[in-house]
Design an enzyme around this catalytic site. Structure first.
Site, PDB file in Angstrom:
ATOM      1  CB  SER A 152       5.961  13.877   0.207  1.00 48.28           C
ATOM      2  OG  SER A 152       6.494  13.692   1.640  1.00 48.28           O
ATOM      3  CE1 TYR A 165      11.587  15.003  -0.493  1.00 52.46           C
ATOM      4  CE2 TYR A 165      10.269  14.656   1.326  1.00 52.46           C
ATOM      5  CZ  TYR A 165      10.581  14.076   0.175  1.00 52.46           C
ATOM      6  OH  TYR A 165       9.866  13.084  -0.231  1.00 52.46           O
TER       7      TYR A 165
HETATM    8  P1  NDP Z   1      14.287   5.655  -3.850  1.00 52.23           P
HETATM    9  O1  NDP Z   1      15.479   6.224  -3.336  1.00 52.23           O
HETATM   10  O2  NDP Z   1      14.173   4.146  -3.559  1.00 52.23           O
HETATM   11  O3  NDP Z   1      13.962   6.033  -5.366  1.00 52.23           O
HETATM   12  C1  NDP Z   1      14.305   7.115  -6.063  1.00 52.23           C
HETATM   13  C2  NDP Z   1      14.466   7.154  -7.513  1.00 52.23           C
HETATM   14  O4  NDP Z   1      14.236   8.366  -8.185  1.00 52.23           O
HETATM   15  C3  NDP Z   1      15.553   6.340  -8.028  1.00 52.23           C
HETATM   16  O5  NDP Z   1      15.033   5.397  -8.958  1.00 52.23           O
HETATM   17  C4  NDP Z   1      16.414   7.308  -8.774  1.00 52.23           C
HETATM   18  O6  NDP Z   1      17.192   6.710  -9.678  1.00 52.23           O
HETATM   19  C5  NDP Z   1      15.406   8.286  -9.134  1.00 52.23           C
HETATM   20  N1  NDP Z   1      16.027   9.708  -9.037  1.00 52.23           N
HETATM   21  C6  NDP Z   1      16.536  10.580  -8.338  1.00 52.23           C
HETATM   22  N2  NDP Z   1      16.877  11.844  -8.817  1.00 52.23           N
HETATM   23  C7  NDP Z   1      16.978  11.306  -9.953  1.00 52.23           C
HETATM   24  C8  NDP Z   1      17.125  12.331 -11.285  1.00 52.23           C
HETATM   25  N3  NDP Z   1      17.895  13.324 -11.133  1.00 52.23           N
HETATM   26  N4  NDP Z   1      16.785  11.741 -12.417  1.00 52.23           N
HETATM   27  C9  NDP Z   1      16.129  10.526 -12.727  1.00 52.23           C
HETATM   28  N5  NDP Z   1      15.863   9.896 -11.653  1.00 52.23           N
HETATM   29  C10 NDP Z   1      16.037  10.463 -10.375  1.00 52.23           C
HETATM   30  O7  NDP Z   1      12.879   6.323  -3.130  1.00 52.23           O
HETATM   31  P2  NDP Z   1      11.459   6.465  -3.263  1.00 52.23           P
HETATM   32  O8  NDP Z   1      11.114   5.123  -3.994  1.00 52.23           O
HETATM   33  O9  NDP Z   1      10.858   6.177  -1.900  1.00 52.23           O
HETATM   34  O10 NDP Z   1      11.291   7.655  -4.037  1.00 52.23           O
HETATM   35  C11 NDP Z   1      10.330   7.867  -5.008  1.00 52.23           C
HETATM   36  C12 NDP Z   1       9.446   9.152  -4.862  1.00 52.23           C
HETATM   37  O11 NDP Z   1       8.736   9.161  -3.850  1.00 52.23           O
HETATM   38  C13 NDP Z   1      10.346  10.373  -4.617  1.00 52.23           C
HETATM   39  O12 NDP Z   1      10.036  11.558  -5.265  1.00 52.23           O
HETATM   40  C14 NDP Z   1      10.226  10.569  -3.270  1.00 52.23           C
HETATM   41  O13 NDP Z   1      10.620  12.053  -2.769  1.00 52.23           O
HETATM   42  C15 NDP Z   1       8.803  10.252  -3.097  1.00 52.23           C
HETATM   43  N6  NDP Z   1       8.303   9.814  -1.525  1.00 52.23           N
HETATM   44  C16 NDP Z   1       8.984   8.847  -0.875  1.00 52.23           C
HETATM   45  C17 NDP Z   1       8.546   8.500   0.469  1.00 52.23           C
HETATM   46  C18 NDP Z   1       9.270   7.588   1.285  1.00 52.23           C
HETATM   47  O14 NDP Z   1       9.152   7.611   2.559  1.00 52.23           O
HETATM   48  N7  NDP Z   1       9.892   6.748   0.775  1.00 52.23           N
HETATM   49  C19 NDP Z   1       7.351   9.183   1.025  1.00 52.23           C
HETATM   50  C20 NDP Z   1       6.770  10.234   0.080  1.00 52.23           C
HETATM   51  C21 NDP Z   1       7.335  10.551  -1.017  1.00 52.23           C
HETATM   52  P3  NDP Z   1      18.625   6.877  -9.942  1.00 52.23           P
HETATM   53  O15 NDP Z   1      19.406   7.460  -8.611  1.00 52.23           O
HETATM   54  O16 NDP Z   1      18.858   5.610 -10.593  1.00 52.23           O
HETATM   55  O17 NDP Z   1      18.638   7.949 -10.979  1.00 52.23           O
HETATM   56  C1  8X3 Z   2       9.195  11.160   2.508  1.00 53.02           C
HETATM   57  C2  8X3 Z   2       8.344  11.249   3.612  1.00 53.02           C
HETATM   58  O1  8X3 Z   2       8.139  12.246   5.976  1.00 53.02           O
HETATM   59  O2  8X3 Z   2      10.306  11.448   5.334  1.00 53.02           O
HETATM   60  O3  8X3 Z   2       8.489  12.074   1.618  1.00 53.02           O
HETATM   61  O4  8X3 Z   2       9.722  13.272   4.358  1.00 53.02           O
HETATM   62  S1  8X3 Z   2       9.325  12.063   4.910  1.00 53.02           S
END
Ligand code: NDP
Ligand code: 8X3
Length: 265
Positions: A152, A165
């Site tokens: 991120s 985070y």
């Molecule tokens: P979502 O919340 O839509 O998806 C997160 C996914 O991670 C879900 O499928 C959830 O599944 C899974 N997850 C969380 N904890 C666990 C665990 N302990 N074991 C297995 N699966 C887990 O968010 P995003 O798609 O946005 O996030 C995906 C990644 O991208 C993350 O690492 C996030 O930090 C990163 N990210 C997101 C950004 C954004 O602005 N959206 C920007 C930059 C990075 P379940 O709950 O079913 O286990």
């Molecule tokens: C998710 C982007 O800016 O909300 O990783 O941390 S931010």
């Protein structure tokens, strides 16, 4: 020139929503074979069906909690059986997408809770380490395979309320860099894809189901979509084996920096 992903084995963590689910559909459209993990198995099964409808050669779903070593090991034992029934030593993994993770809370350090800190470090940091350790034996014997870690911009720039985070994603960035060094000479590639603001369930999870608060994050802005990020994953994974995309930062046009976001009235 792009390399075909047809029949390649692609393992995606956190495939039940957001980037992971979009990646399942887009790798599916490339006729890849998919191994999908997350805790919400009912949603995973739906994503697997969507991926098959999009063209996946195979799509399999199994419970995975990356916060637990036992769960990661059970998942990988299942994955080996699916890939090479009866002879799990023959299993070869082509792409590991370490995507599972997210944020819990936006409290300043003075008010934040241990349980939120621990959950973020468990999934975003230790989860990447555990999955990489468990999957690497299947990748070392498969030069040209790729680890795609989802970091991120928060791992590169700190913001108020983001201490744990940001620390977790900075940890992911350094894990990527260490793996890149450790695996030099094996043919295994390592990449971090570091998105800015993207509209998924990320903010809903961060704000513990408060949809109004989550919606405000994206008010007046055109954020990235899950598909934007998944397209990048497919592009990185389909580079020829001698090309390693080390670090890729992607932000919405409306987000010039973590604190500099243009909002329409
Ligand atoms: P979502 O919340 O839509 O998806 C997160 C996914 O991670 C879900 O499928 C959830 O599944 C899974 N997850 C969380 N904890 C666990 C665990 N302990 N074991 C297995 N699966 C887990 O968010 P995003 O798609 O946005 O996030 C995906 C990644 O991208 C993350 O690492 C996030 O930090 C990163 N990210 C997101 C950004 C954004 O602005 N959206 C920007 C930059 C990075 P379940 O709950 O079913 O286990
Ligand atoms: C998710 C982007 O800016 O909300 O990783 O941390 S931010």
């Amino acid at each position: 020139m792009a390399v075909s992903l047809k029949d390649k084995w692609v393992l995606i963590t956190g495939a039940s929503s957001g980037f992971g689910a979009a990646a399942a559909r887009l790798f599916g459209a490339e006729s890849a074979r998919l191994l999908l993990g997350a805790r919400r198995v009912d949603r995973l099964e739906r994503v697997a069906a969507e991926a098959r409808a999009a063209g996946a050669a195979e799509a399999h779903a199994h419970f995975l909690d990356v916060a637990s070593t036992a769960s990661v090991e059970a998942f990988m034992a299942w994955a080996r059986q699916v890939m090479a029934p009866g002879e799990p030593q023959a299993a070869r993994l082509d792409v590991l997408v370490n995507n599972a993770g997210g944020a819990q809370g936006l409290d300043p350090v003075m008010d934040a809770k241990d349980e939120d800190w621990e959950a973020m470090i468990q999934s975003n940091v230790l989860g990447v380490l555990r999955m990489s350790r468990a999957a690497l034996p299947l990748m070392i014997r498969n030069p040209g395979s790729s680890i795609l870690n989802i970091g991120s911009i928060a791992g590169r720039v700190a913001y108020e309320g983001g201490a744990a985070y940001c620390a977790a994603k900075a940890g992911e960035l350094q894990i990527t860099r260490a793996l890149r060094l450790e695996l030099c000479g094996t043919g295994v590639r390592v990449c971090t894809i570091d998105p800015g603001m993207a509209e998924t369930e990320f903010s809903l999870v961060r704000f513990k189901g408060d949809a109004a608060r989550a919606g405000k994050v994206y008010e007046g802005v055109q954020p990235l979509t899950a598909e934007d990020v998944a397209e990048i994953m497919v592009w990185v994974a389909s580079r020829p084996p001698h090309v390693n995309i080390d670090e890729l930062v992607v932000k919405p046009t409306d987000q010039a920096a973590i604190h500099k976001v243009y909002r329409r009235k």
